[in-house]
Enzyme design. Structure first.
Site, PDB file in Angstrom:
ATOM      1  N   ASN A   7       0.831  -1.204   0.000  1.00 11.51           N
ATOM      2  CA  ASN A   7       0.000   0.000   0.000  1.00 11.51           C
ATOM      3  C   ASN A   7       0.865   1.253   0.000  1.00 11.51           C
ATOM      4  OD1 ASN A   7      -2.441  -1.652   0.348  1.00 11.51           O
ATOM      5  ND2 ASN A   7      -1.441  -2.153   2.268  1.00 11.51           N
ATOM      6  N   THR A   8       1.059   1.747  -1.195  1.00 15.62           N
ATOM      7  CA  THR A   8       2.016   2.810  -1.471  1.00 15.62           C
ATOM      8  C   THR A   8       1.435   3.637  -2.612  1.00 15.62           C
ATOM      9  OG1 THR A   8       3.796   1.321  -0.796  1.00 15.62           O
ATOM     10  CG2 THR A   8       4.448   3.155  -2.172  1.00 15.62           C
TER      11      THR A   8
END
Length: 574
Positions: free
Chosen positions: A378-379
């Site tokens: 999750n970036t």
């Protein structure tokens, strides 16, 4: 461009279409963030102004992925051709050491979970953040607009609100149980106790006030007196007080001691192209270079995109890279990283000779062994360029979805949970240590030919980032794909367990891979939304984003009126 290999049409359809521009291009994973960057270009700003505006806006509209209390890497190319890496990774607070957490005996094999999830959810999971300082330094050194100007779109969207995308709504639903434990974050994302829905208006007035404070005070609002100065930042004081009340480790001393790093670019070669990106503690470009060096002894184009032969070869090289990454890639201030060895022709030849074209293998590291960190997918990523040659290719994160999954009271800020990336067991290369920087698979790449930029790309996705970026490079160089095809092409991934393939993988190919010994697993997607820019010989910029996120390219063209243009007075006639 003459140096691209020609090929037949790709064996898949693309979902999106590219954009073009002559004055600039902004590609991010949210349309409002891309628009914020384009607004800066239209106002006369450069690529750095556009990138910083887009990053601040992403903290509002993609809050589950990135925030000012996160970390990341920016690969910067300046107008004069100089290239540098600005590292703003998170680091362990001074109060954190190898025995801070106790590994959860009930966790899955290889998992990094601590007892009570103390290293993943809540105040104890927070590392010293670098994003705010890195973005402000990037702007002050290389931008042309004031911080108050570039931060204004983010303030506008936080105070007036924006419509939640289905992507954001799905992420909220995935984390709802944890978010519900914190009243501050629940008030925004769980209105009435239920996850917000797609199209719902999201307003974060407290965060708008935080951004206004930063616009006035700059990074000192968080980090306070630096370079030996005294006094904490206003936000830093609030953050420390909240940490103290809830057993967290981060203090104003950690914030005041924090420094970004200007790093030399890591360079690797492939078929006459130069692939550039951040060095360790960023692992992505190093292992991309390693894999490309091995692949130079093969001909992926002859095997054909997506064939059983080409996917098998990819899988084997990925397993080699992951075995070596587990062994040696960490913060080089704490662990020696054999960069030259991994990128050498001799080592590539040694590994290449061990590949069996007919059978999948279990690979061991060719360098000293150690643990493999687990990273969140999750970036976010952005790729920005202007007509004067500046490029910003930056990957940023707060680690897990919604980071530590709470908001600092009264500020709207969502902290990272970067301590979850470290191994809670002592005595390992990736164990916790005061000041130790987070290792990452990020891969913000700028690829050149004869010293001139050809394309720049990157994506989110944790351990799937650098394998996906590798495949995009191969798609462009070996398979001759268009930019849109290269970012959207079906991907594969493995680190030595199952071989993940996306839905477009033909059944015959999957069956052939199974026969060779691969444990094929069909997944909805491998990695996250890739954003890329291609640089054409005539100066045009082409931008593309893929179907795996809300990615949107926006190009800026046109420009001022030609010099000497005048409006002639009207002549009245009878």
């Amino acid at each position: 461009m003459s140096h691209w290999r020609q090929r037949a049409a790709a064996p898949f359809d693309t979902d999106k279409r590219p954009a073009t521009g002559s004055r600039g291009m902004v590609v991010t994973n949210h349309p409002l963030a891309s628009a914020a960057g384009a607004e800066m270009l239209a106002a006369g700003g450069n690529a750095v102004d556009a990138a910083v505006a887009a990053l601040f806006t992403l903290t509002v509209v993609e809050p589950m992925m990135v925030g000012i209390l996160g970390g990341g890497f920016a690969n910067l190319r300046l107008a004069d051709g100089r290239q540098t890496i600005l590292e703003g990774q998170g680091s362990c607070p001074l109060a954190v050491g190898p025995d801070t957490f106790t590994a959860d005996p009930g966790a899955a094999p290889g998992a990094l979970d601590a007892v009570g999830r103390r290293n993943s959810v809540g105040r104890e999971a927070v590392a010293t953040p670098g994003n705010l300082l890195a973005w402000c330094e990037m702007l002050s050194r290389h931008g042309s607009l004031a911080l108050a100007d570039v931060i204004e779109p983010a303030i506008r969207h936080a105070s007036r609100g924006f419509a939640a995308t289905a992507y954001l709504a799905d992420c909220v639903a995935d984390c709802a149980a944890d978010l519900a434990l914190d009243p501050e974050i629940a008030r925004i994302f769980l209105p009435g106790g239920a996850p917000l829905h797609s199209g719902a208006r999201v307003v974060n007035a407290a965060y708008a006030d935080t951004l206004r404070l930063i616009a006035r005070l700059g990074p000192a609002a968080l980090y306070g007196g630096m370079s030996g100065g005294t006094g904490g930042g206003t936000l830093g004081g609030v953050l420390e007080d909240d940490m103290r009340r809830h057993g967290g480790h981060l203090t104003q001393q950690d914030l005041q001691r924090y420094r970004t790093h200007d790093m030399a670019v890591l360079r690797a070669s492939y078929r006459g192209f130069e692939i550039t990106g951040p060095p360790p503690p960023c692992a992505g470009p190093l292992h991309i270079g390693q894999m490309l060096k091995i692949l130079e002894g093969f001909d992926p184009a002859a095997s054909g995109f997506g064939s059983a032969d080409s996917v098998h070869l990819l899988a084997e090289v990925l397993k080699i890279a992951f075995a070596d990454r587990a062994a040696c890639t960490a913060d080089p201030d704490f662990v020696p990283v054999p960069v030259e060895r991994l990128l050498s022709a001799d080592y590539a030849a040694q590994r290449r000779a061990q590949i069996d074209p007919a059978r999948a293998q279990d690979w061991q590291a060719g360098v000293a062994a150690g643990p493999l960190p687990i990273e969140s997918a999750n970036t976010t990523h952005l790729t920005v360029a202007d007509r004067d040659g500046r490029i910003v290719c930056a990957t940023q994160t707060i680690n897990s979805l919604f980071g530590a999954r709470y908001m600092v009271p009264g500020t709207g800020m969502i902290p990272n949970n970067y301590l979850y990336v470290f191994n809670p067991r002592p005595g390992l290369a990736n164990s916790l240590a005061p000041g130790k920087r987070v290792t990452s698979s990020m891969a913000p790449l700028i690829v050149l030919k004869d010293g001139k930029p050809c394309f720049a790309l990157g994506l989110p996705g944790g351990l799937r980032i650098f394998p996906s970026a590798l495949q995009a490079v191969i798609n462009l160089i070996d398979h001759g794909m268009s930019l849109q095809e290269a970012v959207e092409a079906p991907r594969v991934w493995t680190q030595g367990f199952g071989l993940e393939v996306e839905p477009q993988c033909p059944a015959a190919v999957a069956d052939a891979l199974s026969v060779r010994g691969h444990a094929v697993q069909r997944v909805p997607n491998v990695g996250g939304g890739m954003g890329a820019i291609r640089f054409h010989d005539n100066g045009d910029l082409e931008g593309a984003a893929c179907w795996r996120a809300d990615g949107t390219p926006i190009g800026v063209g046109g420009g001022p009126a030609r010099a000497g243009v005048r409006f002639l007075p009207e002549v009245r006639r009878a």
